[in-house]
Design a protein around this motif. Structure first.
Motif, PDB file in Angstrom:
ATOM      1  N   ILE A  99       0.812  -1.228   0.000  1.00 22.69           N
ATOM      2  CA  ILE A  99       0.000   0.000   0.000  1.00 22.69           C
ATOM      3  C   ILE A  99       0.842   1.274   0.000  1.00 22.69           C
ATOM      4  O   ILE A  99       0.309   2.351  -0.273  1.00 22.69           O
ATOM      5  N   THR A 100       2.153   1.168   0.306  1.00 20.65           N
ATOM      6  CA  THR A 100       2.986   2.384   0.247  1.00 20.65           C
ATOM      7  C   THR A 100       3.628   2.567  -1.128  1.00 20.65           C
ATOM      8  O   THR A 100       4.398   3.511  -1.320  1.00 20.65           O
ATOM      9  N   GLN A 101       3.338   1.655  -2.078  1.00 27.34           N
ATOM     10  CA  GLN A 101       3.859   1.834  -3.434  1.00 27.34           C
ATOM     11  C   GLN A 101       3.045   2.905  -4.150  1.00 27.34           C
ATOM     12  O   GLN A 101       1.824   2.994  -3.974  1.00 27.34           O
ATOM     13  N   ALA A 102       3.741   3.696  -4.959  1.00 31.58           N
ATOM     14  CA  ALA A 102       3.068   4.780  -5.679  1.00 31.58           C
ATOM     15  C   ALA A 102       2.012   4.212  -6.631  1.00 31.58           C
ATOM     16  O   ALA A 102       2.253   3.226  -7.312  1.00 31.58           O
ATOM     17  N   PHE A 103       0.832   4.812  -6.628  1.00 33.48           N
ATOM     18  CA  PHE A 103      -0.310   4.481  -7.491  1.00 33.48           C
ATOM     19  C   PHE A 103      -0.987   3.165  -7.106  1.00 33.48           C
ATOM     20  O   PHE A 103      -1.846   2.685  -7.833  1.00 33.48           O
ATOM     21  N   TYR A 104      -0.546   2.560  -5.990  1.00 36.92           N
ATOM     22  CA  TYR A 104      -1.194   1.302  -5.616  1.00 36.92           C
ATOM     23  C   TYR A 104      -2.453   1.619  -4.821  1.00 36.92           C
ATOM     24  O   TYR A 104      -2.435   2.378  -3.851  1.00 36.92           O
ATOM     25  N   MET A 105      -3.572   1.017  -5.240  1.00 38.69           N
ATOM     26  CA  MET A 105      -4.851   1.221  -4.553  1.00 38.69           C
ATOM     27  C   MET A 105      -5.488  -0.137  -4.310  1.00 38.69           C
ATOM     28  O   MET A 105      -5.592  -0.947  -5.250  1.00 38.69           O
ATOM     29  N   VAL A 106      -5.913  -0.383  -3.072  1.00 35.70           N
ATOM     30  CA  VAL A 106      -6.525  -1.675  -2.752  1.00 35.70           C
ATOM     31  C   VAL A 106      -7.861  -1.807  -3.482  1.00 35.70           C
ATOM     32  O   VAL A 106      -8.129  -2.806  -4.131  1.00 35.70           O
ATOM     33  N   LEU A 129      -1.237   7.934  -4.168  1.00 27.34           N
ATOM     34  CA  LEU A 129       0.086   8.515  -3.880  1.00 27.34           C
ATOM     35  C   LEU A 129       0.240   8.961  -2.421  1.00 27.34           C
ATOM     36  O   LEU A 129       1.348   9.262  -1.988  1.00 27.34           O
ATOM     37  N   GLY A 130      -0.877   8.990  -1.682  1.00 27.14           N
ATOM     38  CA  GLY A 130      -0.829   9.530  -0.320  1.00 27.14           C
ATOM     39  C   GLY A 130       0.099   8.748   0.596  1.00 27.14           C
ATOM     40  O   GLY A 130       0.963   9.328   1.264  1.00 27.14           O
ATOM     41  N   LEU A 131      -0.023   7.421   0.648  1.00 25.78           N
ATOM     42  CA  LEU A 131       0.802   6.620   1.548  1.00 25.78           C
ATOM     43  C   LEU A 131       2.250   6.560   1.072  1.00 25.78           C
ATOM     44  O   LEU A 131       3.162   6.453   1.893  1.00 25.78           O
TER      45      LEU A 131
END
Length: 471
Positions: free
Chosen positions: A411-418, A431-433
């Protein structure tokens, strides 16, 4: 020429020089001792011969009852004594160095007679394989030269024979030493050859290759250092490959995230332009979609800029009072939470921490923003801060939909959304995390996620802060 060949040749030359010089010195010393003994013997024989001759002269003088013998009688006595001593060469010469008599034909060195005349003592000189001993004696008031010749061929032949033996022994030793030296050099340099093969493989890109580290000598230490260097190179290369892969993935995700809202904006803009009988409700709907997608692009670009510049920004480290800062952040976030019909509490115990104020606020805003997006109406979000030793701990806890355990590491990878659909609907860009992870790292901290599906998510951040600009 290779190293083993240089070591082999230079060592062989040095050993052979040492053996040869030592042998020759010993031989020359032995030869010198033998020659000195022979000279001493020749001198003694010469003195004995003269003494014997002088006794004959005195005896003859007594027989003749004469005070002085004439030269003819003296010369007769010379011939008689030579006949008695036929084993060695003896020459009598008068005062003018003219030969009177000799039992053997000899070539007397002129310089020897000149030296005797000058020094007036018994002198010796070697010539060829003979040793000449000469002296000037006064017999019956007349000067004569007495010369005796010794054969020293046996000494010279022994010396030459020994020299020949040394040459043969030296050749044998050279061959034996060369074979032994070749084996020893090969064995000693075997680790170096393996090291050379290993470094060659590493230089050609086989970074996982390692050099054997047998023994405890300098070569083993060098192999260990080479392996450490190869390990560092492998690590750096892998890191560069990961960076390149992450950048590629980042660009791919960015292109995808930009393409989706742009397609929607263009599509609905075309409908507004082409469609003439569009109703007022349809126009409002299309304009709302265009506004929503444009807003998402603005959020995306803003987050992207923050993520790119957080590592390059001129960070301003300042000592902040955390309780006051949390009150300020809580006042801002409560307004946002209340719009979503959520309850937010933001508290911290008193204490100071060296931080970049804006980055720290961005960290809390993004964590709370994620909690709001993951929560339903009426949900509670709690932000707490407290000190444990030198670390400041931040807990952000919500009662939202939670995150699957297998997704927590990504979840801390850029553009990754669950849940991409839910995130996009809520204006998320993924991008938040990633930005939070960068901010925590810049503050010497760690970030950990604990979550259960439909129970909520708990984010635990521990940071030591930075260094004050005053220091």
């Amino acid at each position: 020429m290779k190293l083993w060949q240089k070591i082999f040749l230079y060592t062989l030359i040095l050993v052979m020089l040492a053996v040869g010089v030592t042998s020759i010195l010993l031989l020359e010393n032995s030869y010198s001792l033998a020659m000195n003994q022979r000279k001493q013997s020749a001198y003694s024989e010469h003195e004995f011969f003269i003494s014997n001759f002088k006794s004959m002269v005195i005896t003859e003088r007594l027989k003749e009852n004469s005070v002085v013998l004439d030269e003819a009688k003296v010369e007769r006595l010379m011939k008689e004594i030579m006949e008695e001593d036929a084993g060695s060469s003896t020459i009598f010469l008068d005062g003018n160095r003219e030969q009177i008599c000799a039992n053997k034909k000899e070539e007397i060195p002129e310089e020897l007679l000149a030296l005797v005349e000058k020094e007036t003592v018994t002198c010796m000189q070697g010539k060829g394989k003979k040793m000449y001993t000469a002296s000037q004696e006064r017999i019956e008031s007349v000067d004569y030269y007495f010369v005796t010749v010794q054969d020293i061929s046996d000494v010279i032949e022994i010396h030459e024979d020994m020299l020949q033996r040394i040459r043969i022994i030296s050749m044998g030793c050279a061959i034996g030493i060369a074979v032994i030296l070749l084996i020893v050099v090969k064995l000693l340099l075997l680790p170096l050859q393996k090291m050379n093969a290993g470094t060659k493989a590493i230089a050609q890109g086989e970074y996982e290759k390692r050099i054997p580290e047998a023994g405890s000598d300098e070569l083993s230490e060098l192999a260990h250092n080479m392996n450490s260097m190869a390990e560092a190179v492998e690590k750096n290369v892998k890191a560069l490959e990961d960076v390149a892969e992450n950048r590629k993935q980042f660009i791919d995700n960015l292109a995808h995230e930009m393409k989706t809202p742009l397609t929607s904006i263009l599509g609905f803009a075309d409908l507004l332009q082409i469609k003439k009988d569009i109703s007022e409700e349809g126009r409002i709907e299309y304009a709302g979609i265009i506004k929503e997608e444009a807003s998402r692009m603005r959020t995306l670009s803003g987050k992207l800029m923050e993520l790119i510049t957080v590592g390059e920004a001129n960070v301003e480290w300042e000592k902040e009072e955390m309780q006051a800062l949390f009150d300020e952040i809580g006042a801002s976030l409560k307004v946002v939470a209340e719009k979503q019909n959520m309850i937010l509490s933001c508290e911290s115990e008193p204490g100071e921490l060296i931080i970049d104020r804006e980055l720290f606020k961005s960290l809390i805003y993004n964590l709370v923003d994620n909690s709001i997006k993951a929560s339903n109406e009426g949900g509670r979000i709690r932000v707490d801060g407290y000190f444990i030793g030198e670390e400041f701990v931040i807990i952000v806890e919500d009662e939202g939909i939670g995150i699957p355990t297998e997704e927590l590491e990504k979840i801390t990878q850029a553009f990754y959304m669950v849940d991409k659909a839910r995130s996009r609907k809520k204006g998320g860009a993924g991008l938040g995390l990633a930005l939070c992870a960068e901010i925590v790292e810049s503050h010497q901290g760690t970030m950990k996620f604990e979550s259960e599906i439909h129970q909520g998510t708990r984010v635990i951040v521990k940071m030591k802060g930075g260094q004050s600009d005053e220091k």
